[in-house]
Design an enzyme around this catalytic site. Sequence first.
Site, short mmCIF file in Angstrom:
data_model
loop_
_atom_site.label_atom_id
_atom_site.label_comp_id
_atom_site.label_asym_id
_atom_site.label_seq_id
_atom_site.Cartn_x
_atom_site.Cartn_y
_atom_site.Cartn_z
N SER A 45 -9.47 0.36 -3.57
CA SER A 45 -9.75 1.86 -4.07
C SER A 45 -9.14 1.70 -5.40
O SER A 45 -8.37 0.77 -5.96
CB SER A 45 -8.76 2.51 -3.17
OG SER A 45 -7.60 2.49 -3.33
N ASN B 214 -4.42 -4.54 7.28
CA ASN B 214 -4.09 -6.09 7.26
C ASN B 214 -2.84 -6.58 7.07
O ASN B 214 -2.28 -7.45 7.56
CB ASN B 214 -5.01 -6.31 5.88
CG ASN B 214 -6.41 -6.22 6.02
OD1 ASN B 214 -7.16 -5.91 7.05
ND2 ASN B 214 -7.28 -6.53 4.90
N ARG C 158 1.33 -10.94 3.67
CA ARG C 158 0.36 -9.99 3.76
C ARG C 158 -1.21 -10.67 3.42
O ARG C 158 -2.04 -10.24 3.99
CB ARG C 158 0.69 -8.85 2.67
CG ARG C 158 1.64 -8.04 3.11
CD ARG C 158 2.24 -7.05 1.98
NE ARG C 158 0.71 -6.36 1.65
CZ ARG C 158 0.49 -5.21 2.36
NH1 ARG C 158 1.17 -4.80 3.48
NH2 ARG C 158 -0.45 -4.49 2.07
N ARG D 215 0.05 -4.89 8.01
CA ARG D 215 0.80 -4.65 9.14
C ARG D 215 0.50 -5.71 10.29
O ARG D 215 1.47 -6.20 11.02
CB ARG D 215 0.64 -3.33 9.53
CG ARG D 215 1.61 -2.37 8.92
CD ARG D 215 1.17 -0.86 9.44
NE ARG D 215 -0.20 -0.48 8.60
CZ ARG D 215 -0.95 0.35 9.00
NH1 ARG D 215 -0.84 1.27 9.64
NH2 ARG D 215 -1.91 0.55 8.11
N HIS E 88 -5.32 -10.11 4.91
CA HIS E 88 -6.31 -9.95 4.28
C HIS E 88 -7.19 -10.89 4.44
O HIS E 88 -8.55 -10.87 4.49
CB HIS E 88 -5.97 -10.08 2.61
CG HIS E 88 -5.24 -8.70 2.33
ND1 HIS E 88 -5.34 -7.63 2.76
CD2 HIS E 88 -4.19 -8.67 1.24
CE1 HIS E 88 -4.53 -6.64 2.07
NE2 HIS E 88 -3.64 -7.54 1.41
N LEU F 236 -30.02 -4.69 7.36
CA LEU F 236 -29.02 -3.67 6.97
C LEU F 236 -28.71 -3.40 5.63
O LEU F 236 -28.64 -4.57 4.82
CB LEU F 236 -27.68 -4.63 7.78
CG LEU F 236 -26.41 -3.90 7.69
CD1 LEU F 236 -26.26 -2.63 8.46
CD2 LEU F 236 -25.37 -4.88 7.91
N ARG G 29 -0.85 -2.12 -6.55
CA ARG G 29 -0.22 -3.40 -5.66
C ARG G 29 0.29 -4.35 -6.49
O ARG G 29 -0.17 -4.35 -7.67
CB ARG G 29 -1.26 -3.92 -4.68
CG ARG G 29 -1.76 -2.47 -3.52
CD ARG G 29 -2.61 -3.29 -2.44
NE ARG G 29 -2.62 -2.20 -1.44
CZ ARG G 29 -3.05 -2.33 -0.33
NH1 ARG G 29 -2.89 -3.58 0.39
NH2 ARG G 29 -3.07 -1.39 0.50
N ASP H 74 -8.21 -0.52 7.15
CA ASP H 74 -6.72 -0.48 6.78
C ASP H 74 -5.91 -1.27 7.84
O ASP H 74 -6.17 -1.32 9.03
CB ASP H 74 -6.37 1.07 6.78
CG ASP H 74 -4.85 1.07 6.15
OD1 ASP H 74 -4.55 0.22 5.49
OD2 ASP H 74 -4.42 2.40 6.46
N ARG I 158 -6.00 10.03 7.37
CA ARG I 158 -6.59 10.88 6.01
C ARG I 158 -7.47 10.10 5.47
O ARG I 158 -8.00 8.98 6.00
CB ARG I 158 -5.16 10.84 5.26
CG ARG I 158 -4.60 9.33 5.34
CD ARG I 158 -3.35 9.31 4.13
NE ARG I 158 -3.02 8.07 3.91
CZ ARG I 158 -1.44 7.82 4.47
NH1 ARG I 158 -0.81 8.60 5.08
NH2 ARG I 158 -1.20 6.56 4.25
C1 IPE Z 1 -6.16 -3.55 3.89
O1 IPE Z 1 -4.97 -3.24 4.46
C2 IPE Z 1 -6.52 -2.56 2.72
C3 IPE Z 1 -7.25 -3.37 1.72
C4 IPE Z 1 -8.06 -4.28 1.69
C5 IPE Z 1 -6.78 -3.00 0.33
P1 IPE Z 1 -3.52 -2.98 3.77
O2 IPE Z 1 -3.33 -3.93 2.90
O3 IPE Z 1 -3.57 -1.50 3.24
O4 IPE Z 1 -2.70 -2.95 5.12
P2 IPE Z 1 -1.26 -2.24 5.57
O5 IPE Z 1 -1.70 -1.00 5.53
O6 IPE Z 1 -0.26 -2.65 4.71
O7 IPE Z 1 -0.97 -2.54 6.79
MG MG Z 2 -2.82 0.38 4.16
#
Ligand code: IPE
Ligand code: MG
Length: 221
Positions: free
Chosen positions: A48, A4, A15, A6, A19, A114, A54, A2, A173
């Site tokens: 998820s 990416n 955004r 931000r 990613h 792995l 999204r 989590d 969480r």
């Molecule tokens: C990556 O972070 C989660 C996924 C690959 C779906 P986010 O896209 O949830 O980043 P934030 O939480 O908005 O910073």
């Molecule tokens: Mg997130």
Amino acid sequence: MDGNGRWATARGLPRTEGHRQGSLSAERLVRFLSKEKLVPYVTLFAFSTENWSRPKREIEFLFRLLEGFIERKLAELAEAGVRLRLIGDPRPLPSRLRRAIERAIGATVHNEGLNLTIALNFGGRWAILEGVRRALTAGLAATGLDEATFRGLMPTGELPELDLVIRTGGHKRLSNFFLWEAAYAELYFTETLWPDFDERAFLEALLDFQNRTRNFGRVVA
Ligand code: IPE
Ligand code: MG
């Protein structure tokens, strides 16, 4: 994985750039873990069942990124002995991505390094429900259904007991990740955003885990 979005926003970037950096971070970690043999199994929660809400463009970008990751890395993964698995419902995924995943799973099925699992269109509730569906389909009697049998029916049934969950990005969480599996897992939360989560950050998490006392409900002397 989590944080990416931000990570990108803090730099005035779209955004999607977060990613892209996040996928490089995943690549780096997989290479590190496969080389150093610190853990036999690792699961990356990539998408998820809730991520469908999204924007369509962001979802398409994530899927293309994942397809690229698999295509680009397949040879290297196979070479390094990595065995790839997928957990999640593949049916709603784009067919090109599905094919890339199937190829990679097939090409690495005999590897013994792995064990890398990608959780894609995965949800903890979905996984439990899927176990129930399989139990019903198999015609199992309610009285014969115990935890070990049910665990084997779940999509995560091939994976060993879960030891450690690492969540980056500061939220504390599980967000519908491994619900059944996390019963006695250690949980580790870090403020570090996923694109910044490097080898050192992983080792910190592992050291933290090693210093915990796990009693699984028993009394420890
Ligand atoms: C990556 O972070 C989660 C996924 C690959 C779906 P986010 O896209 O949830 O980043 P934030 O939480 O908005 O910073
Ligand atoms: Mg997130």
